[in-house]
Design an enzyme around this catalytic site. Structure first.
Site, PDB file in Angstrom:
ATOM      1  CB  CYS A  74     -12.559  11.356  94.893  1.00 20.74           C
ATOM      2  SG  CYS A  74     -11.972  12.420  93.546  1.00 20.74           S
ATOM      3  CG  ASP A  75      -6.876  14.852  96.598  1.00 23.17           C
ATOM      4  OD1 ASP A  75      -5.993  14.368  97.330  1.00 23.17           O
ATOM      5  OD2 ASP A  75      -6.637  15.506  95.570  1.00 23.17           O
TER       6      ASP A  75
END
EC number: 4.1.1.19
Length: 588
Positions: free
Chosen positions: A484-485
């Site tokens: 989720c980066d």
């Protein structure tokens, strides 16, 4: 005159960097367009390995690559030393920080036996890892970490077992500790004054992390009278991945001057020169003199090393520390594409009731540049404004329409007048449009866990599909990982094709972006890939990930521990394949 190629395996091999000086002998493409590992007379298709073991992600470790790199280094020295009449010994060592995992160290020990390959260590943990080989033979062991009694006690075990142990000193503290261990030989690690370029240039120069300044060294020589008796090595580290040969030459010159000067003031026992780990690995093998593509080869490096030190009498033993060069190519990360998404807004042509396009694109490059500026003006004017859904949809449609129609028009212009390509690629605004991504491929890995230097230092890694390499790519794609980066994406791709090809093949089949131009070195904004068919398993490979990536791996989003497919050779030269699973399962 032969007709230019439309597309072929040979074009793909150049496009995806598979004609490589380090791995080209064993990593190639077969007649089916599949990426294969050549083991003797056998070829192993990588896609078959992934499907056989039911893996979405895997590290393929091809251990013979380590042996191949070792032999290339040693044979290069052997040949060039004869050419130049160099009589000094050649002493390769493996810096364990490059990849200290047991399977790699086992390979270095096993394959390095015939070359007497030693080790360079920098921590007590690395020394403990080597302890399993203590009584299996004797090698050179250079230690250049922080010195302590605990470190020296372990090193004494190796010295007593017949190993040649040398401890580099970088401070008065080191000498104070070494005063109590009279049997240990000493190396003088000195800061190079010269500061080369590159991502790690800060590790050289007077402010660099490693080594003694000359004024400190001269002070310590006066205080520690035993130093000139026990010092047998000089270590000058100019930084990692030094990509221009002129910088390598400057470091070698400093080291040679230091060697001669110290010998002249009484350091007659110094017989070994360690010029550090600056030898660059060709992550892209185009010899451009860039961080990803050094402008020299292993032949150039060792030739220069010998020429620099052949005037020193007697000829010193030359230490080779090129750890990246030895292990980078042995590890391939393979990951399945699990989703394909638009990179930006999806293209919807404007049409009137008869299906004809309502907005045309000019036939001239200057007219196209005006349209591009117009779309930029639209985005600038609405910046910070709140739009309704209808307004937002309209703006997105306009921008996307012009972008895609411009690309189609540019391709038409180039096909009708191929010489116009020069003017087009020299214009930054137009070039960016023609080399921009159109898709985002989501792949089953984490860059942070599997290829961390892609995030940490923007290291270039060659990307290639493992199938369809006999087909023209469909699109330029950005690769997004499962984290989720926002940093979990990879988009940089170097295109460097020398084969003459037809104009049609310059452009992808589906999005019409440029994937290559013959004899042009291009940096693309996405990676040329194929759109997976329905229910097709499509895989991406990341090459040359065997240096530093294993020890730097993170547990980002708790994605870690990919399965490994380990390929080695038995005594008869046949491939032996072993699968090691570390608990990582599918994250989808």
């Amino acid at each position: 005159m032969s007709k230019p190629a439309e597309w072929s395996v040979e074009v793909s091999k150049q496009l995806y960097g598979l004609e490589h000086s380090n791995r080209g002998e064993y990593l190639t493409v077969d007649e089916t367009g599949s990426l294969v590992l050549k083991v003797g007379e056998e070829s192993i298709r990588i896609i078959d390995l992934m499907k056989k073991y039911g893996l979405e992600t895997a590290y393929i470790r091809f251990l013979p690559a380590i042996k191949s790199a070792m032999r290339r280094v040693f044979e290069t020295y052997k040949t060039l030393s004869q050419v130049h009449g160099y009589t000094g010994k050649f002493q390769p060592v493996f810096p364990m920080k490059v990849n200290p995992i047991p399977i790699v160290i086992d390979a270095i020990w096993k394959y390095g036996e015939e070359f007497n390959w030693g080790f360079n260590t920098g921590s007590i943990g690395e020394i403990k890892l080597l302890h399993k080989y203590l009584n299996k033979g004797s090698r050179l062991l250079i230690y250049d970490g922080v010195v302590s009694d605990n470190v020296l006690k372990l090193l004494m075990d190796f010295e007593k077992a017949g190993w040649n142990v040398i401890v580099d000193v970088e401070s008065e503290h080191d000498l104070q500790v070494l005063s109590k261990y009279a049997n240990i030989h000493v190396g003088l690690r000195v800061k190079p004054f010269y500061k080369p370029g590159g991502k790690w240039s800060h590790s050289a120069g007077l402010e660099g992390k490693f080594g003694l300044t000359i004024n400190t060294l001269l002070k310590l020589i006066k205080e520690y009278k035993w130093l000139n008796e026990r010092a047998i090595l000089i270590h000058v580290h100019g930084g990692s991945q030094i990509y221009e040969l002129k910088h390598i030459a400057a470091i070698f010159e400093e080291a040679k001057t230091l060697l001669n000067d110290l010998r002249n003031i009484g350091f007659e026992n110094i017989s070994i020169i360690d010029t550090g780990g600056g030898m660059a690995y060709p992550y892209h093998d185009s010899r451009k003199g860039t961080p990803e593509s050094p402008n020299y080869t292993i032949v150039d490096y060792i030739n220069l090393l010998i020429k620099k030190f052949k005037d020193a009498q007697p000829h010193p033993t030359l230490v080779f520390e090129g750890g990246r060069y030895i292990v980078a190519s042995h590890r391939i990360v393979v990951a399945k594409v699990v989703d394909v998404r638009p990179y930006s807004t999806e293209y919807k042509p404007f049409e009137n009731g008869n299906g004809a396009r309502m907005v045309g694109i000019p036939d001239s490059i200057e007219g196209i540049k005006k349209i591009l500026q117009y779309t930029r003006d639209i985005q600038s004017k609405i910046k910070g404004k709140t739009l309704t859904l209808t307004e937002r949809e309209r703006v997105e449609d306009i921008i996307t329409h012009f972008r895609e129609e411009i690309i189609v028009k540019l391709v038409e212009i180039i096909r009708s007048n191929p010489s116009s390509i020069e003017k087009i690629i020299d214009d930054p605004l137009i070039y960016k449009v023609l080399t921009s991504p159109s898709k985002r491929f989501i792949i089953s890995l984490s860059l942070f866990a599997d290829i961390p230097d892609a995030v940490l230092v923007n290291q270039y890694f060659q990307v290639t599909p493992i199938q369809k390499l006999d087909e023209r790519p469909d699109v330029l794609a950005v690769l997004g990982d499962l984290t989720c980066d926002s940093m979990g994406e990879l988009r940089e791709f170097i295109s460097d094709v020398e084969i003459e090809t037809s104009i049609n093949s310059w452009f992808n089949r589906m999005d019409f972006r440029i994937n290559h131009l013959p004899k042009k070195y291009l940096k693309l904004g996405g990676i040329p890939l194929h759109l997976p068919g329905k229910d097709e398993d499509y895989y991406i490979a990341f090459l040359d990930t065997g240096a530093y990536q294993d020890p730097l791996a993170m547990k980002h989003n708790l994605i870690y521990g990919a399965p490994e497919i380990v390929i080695d050779l038995d005594d008869s030269g046949k491939p032996v394949i072993k699968v090691v699973k570390h608990g990582r399962k599918s994250y989808l």
